[in-house]
Design a protein around this motif. Structure first.
Motif, PDB file in Angstrom:
ATOM      1  N   ASP A 114      62.967 -47.424 -34.228  1.00  0.00           N
ATOM      2  CA  ASP A 114      64.222 -47.752 -33.322  1.00  0.00           C
ATOM      3  C   ASP A 114      65.428 -47.892 -34.640  1.00  0.00           C
ATOM      4  O   ASP A 114      66.567 -47.402 -34.144  1.00  0.00           O
ATOM      5  CB  ASP A 114      64.151 -48.948 -32.664  1.00  0.00           C
ATOM      6  CG  ASP A 114      63.000 -48.743 -31.544  1.00  0.00           C
ATOM      7  OD1 ASP A 114      62.699 -47.732 -31.145  1.00  0.00           O
ATOM      8  OD2 ASP A 114      62.199 -49.667 -31.076  1.00  0.00           O
ATOM      9  N   LYS A 117      66.555 -44.690 -35.831  1.00  0.00           N
ATOM     10  CA  LYS A 117      67.139 -43.830 -34.723  1.00  0.00           C
ATOM     11  C   LYS A 117      68.686 -44.521 -34.727  1.00  0.00           C
ATOM     12  O   LYS A 117      69.608 -43.618 -34.720  1.00  0.00           O
ATOM     13  CB  LYS A 117      66.531 -43.896 -33.446  1.00  0.00           C
ATOM     14  CG  LYS A 117      67.089 -43.068 -32.532  1.00  0.00           C
ATOM     15  CD  LYS A 117      66.426 -43.335 -31.147  1.00  0.00           C
ATOM     16  CE  LYS A 117      66.988 -42.488 -30.000  1.00  0.00           C
ATOM     17  NZ  LYS A 117      66.394 -42.632 -28.714  1.00  0.00           N
ATOM     18  N   SER A 120      70.790 -43.331 -37.420  1.00  0.00           N
ATOM     19  CA  SER A 120      71.111 -41.809 -37.552  1.00  0.00           C
ATOM     20  C   SER A 120      72.063 -41.597 -36.379  1.00  0.00           C
ATOM     21  O   SER A 120      72.825 -40.516 -36.551  1.00  0.00           O
ATOM     22  CB  SER A 120      69.726 -40.998 -36.802  1.00  0.00           C
ATOM     23  OG  SER A 120      69.325 -41.331 -35.708  1.00  0.00           O
ATOM     24  N   GLU A 121      72.264 -42.461 -35.525  1.00  0.00           N
ATOM     25  CA  GLU A 121      73.501 -42.280 -34.424  1.00  0.00           C
ATOM     26  C   GLU A 121      74.542 -42.683 -34.636  1.00  0.00           C
ATOM     27  O   GLU A 121      75.583 -42.586 -34.070  1.00  0.00           O
ATOM     28  CB  GLU A 121      72.640 -42.916 -32.980  1.00  0.00           C
ATOM     29  CG  GLU A 121      71.484 -42.076 -32.548  1.00  0.00           C
ATOM     30  CD  GLU A 121      70.739 -42.497 -31.238  1.00  0.00           C
ATOM     31  OE1 GLU A 121      69.911 -42.051 -30.674  1.00  0.00           O
ATOM     32  OE2 GLU A 121      71.255 -44.042 -31.117  1.00  0.00           O
TER      33      GLU A 121
END
Length: 226
Positions: A114, A117, A120-121
């Protein structure tokens, strides 16, 4: 209410400086809050269960044990900070663990998948994370230089100065440290014996450089900041 608490903790952490508000709100569903007592340890996990911890309140020591169960204290963390599987590889050092040094230590816990992620966002959060890791690398480089170029007494003085700068409280012309580290802890940080720490602290006390007892350390401001 619980999500509001999560949001408040995350918002206060430097990892989320300048992050978009909605992103912080969204992150709340992927993080757990944990309060631990002094002496409790944290598992980093492995593989898909590896974890990243945000230190929200309290102090943590990062320790590594060798095959003979000798301990090396790799770092002392004061909130806010980050620890765990910092490489986000799912393969943290098996011999490393974290231990709470203070009561009511509070952490936010992420699963590494998580957390990857999240990075990366959000470019801003990724930059903040890179800065945190970079500062940790600089700290390790400085510690290595100290081991090579400084004697034990100089390492102890430098350690106490840095400790006071990061965690000291000014009271008049003094800097006061709550003493949550044992002589053995300090010895493991600066790579010497407990006996050497005891002798050197007595020398510094007799020279008027500090006052030391089990509960606190008192330093003249001039020693800390120069």
């Amino acid at each position: 209410m619980y999500d509001e608490i999560k949001y408040t903790y995350l918002k206060s952490h430097p990892l989320f400086d300048n992050a978009i508000e909605q992103k912080i709100i969204n992150v709340c569903s992927h993080v757990k809050i944990k309060s631990v007592s002094r002496g409790e340890t944290f598992s980093y996990g492995e593989g898909k269960f590896s974890k990243i911890y945000l230190l929200i309140e309290g102090k943590i020591k990062i320790t590594e044990c060798d095959s003979m169960d000798n301990e090396l204290i790799k770092d002392i963390l004061t909130a806010p900070d980050i620890f765990g599987d910092l490489g986000l590889s799912g393969n943290p050092c098996a011999d490393e663990f974290a231990e709470a040094l203070t009561a009511n230590t509070i952490v936010s816990v992420f699963n590494c998948a998580d957390f990857r992620k999240l990075l990366s966002e959000s470019a801003m959060i990724a930059i903040n994370y890179a800065n945190v890791v970079n500062n940790k690398l600089k700290k390790l480089e400085n510690r290595h230089s100290d081991l090579v170029f400084r004697d034990t007494k100089s390492r102890l003085i430098r350690f106490i100065k840095n400790w006071a700068k990061s965690d000291g409280n000014r009271m008049g012309d003094k800097i006061i440290l709550n003493n949550y580290l044992t002589h053995s802890d300090i010895a493991r940080v600066i790579s010497t014996s407990r006996q050497s720490v005891n002798v050197l602290l007595n020398e510094l006390r007799d020279a008027g450089m500090l006052l030391y007892n089990r509960k606190r350390i008192e330093l003249p401001s001039a020693m800390v900041w120069n």
